[in-house]
Design a protein around this motif. Structure first.
Motif, short mmCIF file in Angstrom:
data_model
loop_
_atom_site.label_atom_id
_atom_site.label_comp_id
_atom_site.label_asym_id
_atom_site.label_seq_id
_atom_site.Cartn_x
_atom_site.Cartn_y
_atom_site.Cartn_z
N LYS A 47 0.85 -1.19 0.00
CA LYS A 47 0.00 0.00 0.00
C LYS A 47 0.89 1.24 0.00
O LYS A 47 2.08 1.17 0.34
CB LYS A 47 -0.89 -0.01 1.25
CG LYS A 47 -1.86 -1.18 1.31
CD LYS A 47 -2.62 -1.17 2.62
CE LYS A 47 -3.52 -2.39 2.73
NZ LYS A 47 -4.21 -2.44 4.05
N ASP A 88 -6.42 7.02 11.18
CA ASP A 88 -7.21 7.03 9.95
C ASP A 88 -6.26 7.37 8.81
O ASP A 88 -5.82 8.50 8.67
CB ASP A 88 -8.33 8.07 10.05
CG ASP A 88 -9.26 8.04 8.84
OD1 ASP A 88 -8.79 7.71 7.72
OD2 ASP A 88 -10.44 8.35 9.00
N GLU A 92 -8.63 4.09 6.03
CA GLU A 92 -8.34 2.80 6.64
C GLU A 92 -8.01 3.01 8.12
O GLU A 92 -7.18 3.84 8.47
CB GLU A 92 -7.14 2.13 5.95
CG GLU A 92 -6.80 0.76 6.55
CD GLU A 92 -5.51 0.19 6.00
OE1 GLU A 92 -5.12 -0.91 6.41
OE2 GLU A 92 -4.89 0.86 5.15
N ARG A 94 -6.38 1.92 11.64
CA ARG A 94 -5.30 1.11 12.23
C ARG A 94 -5.15 1.55 13.68
O ARG A 94 -5.22 2.73 14.00
CB ARG A 94 -3.98 1.35 11.48
CG ARG A 94 -4.07 1.20 9.96
CD ARG A 94 -3.80 -0.20 9.49
NE ARG A 94 -2.39 -0.54 9.54
CZ ARG A 94 -1.52 -0.30 8.55
NH1 ARG A 94 -1.91 0.34 7.46
NH2 ARG A 94 -0.26 -0.68 8.66
#
Length: 214
Positions: A47, A88, A92, A94
């Motif tokens: 990513k 954020d 996404e 985490r």
């Protein structure tokens, strides 16, 4: 622990020059450690911001380079509280905890932040503030209470780590110490040396005089 919401963006332009330019924009370089351990060579797609750090024996660790706003992390860093961080990254989510902060040696501004990715199964080591409660017997006898350790290191899944550890000192006598080995908290492993002194009631001149008269 309390939860702290923090927005971050992937950082692909690395190096000292890029980091300096980032700080000029009032942003801070961040590395998110503790990601997935993978076999090398790694051929799957990464990513944005991710890279593989070789850790030996044909394995690598996925880390993520990020950037955050200086203003967004002030309340996270300049506080005695500890937080579980909900990152954020472009939508996404985490979870992480604060691992290390690098400050400028003169200006005291933040140069770099290391975060550690966490989950509810893998234990992490975190420094937790100490809160004393009660009235020590030794203080009633004229002694002076001294807190030697404002924080202690605990190991547990991040979801089990409290905002602070509360220690009752009612039975702490004059000239006595409370050490790490004397403490126990359900679900927490204490990582400091067992003989490390957390707090003590020190003898004062008045207390020595009273003992001599007695």
């Amino acid at each position: 622990m309390k939860t702290y919401q923090l927005s971050a963006e992937p950082r692909t332009d690395l190096g000292k020059k890029a980091a300096k330019a980032l700080r000029a924009e009032n942003k801070i370089p961040v590395v998110l450690n503790g990601g997935e351990i993978v076999e090398l060579p790694y051929t799957a797609a990464l990513k944005p911001g991710e890279k593989i750090v070789e850790i030996g024996r044909g394995r690598g660790l996925v880390t993520t380079d990020l950037a955050v706003s200086n203003e967004d992390v002030r309340k996270l860093i300049y506080t005695p509280d500890i937080y579980a961080i909900e990152l954020d990254i472009n939508g996404e989510k985490r979870n992480a905890v604060l691992r290390e902060i690098q400050f400028h040696p003169v200006k005291d501004s933040i140069l770099h932040i290391d975060l550690l990715e966490v989950n509810d199964k893998k234990p992490v080591v975190v420094e937790v503030p100490v809160q004393l409660e009660g009235h020590a017997e030794g203080v009633k006898a004229g002694g002076k209470l001294n807190l030697s350790m404002k924080k202690i290191k605990v190991k547990a899944p991040y979801t089990a780590i409290p905002e602070r550890v509360v220690i009752n000192i009612d039975n702490l006598g004059l000239g006595k110490t409370l050490q790490i080995g004397d403490l126990h908290f359900e679900g927490l492993e204490l990582m400091n040396a067992k003989n490390a002194v957390v707090c003590a009631v020190q003898l004062t001149r008045a207390a020595r005089g009273a003992q001599a008269k007695a």
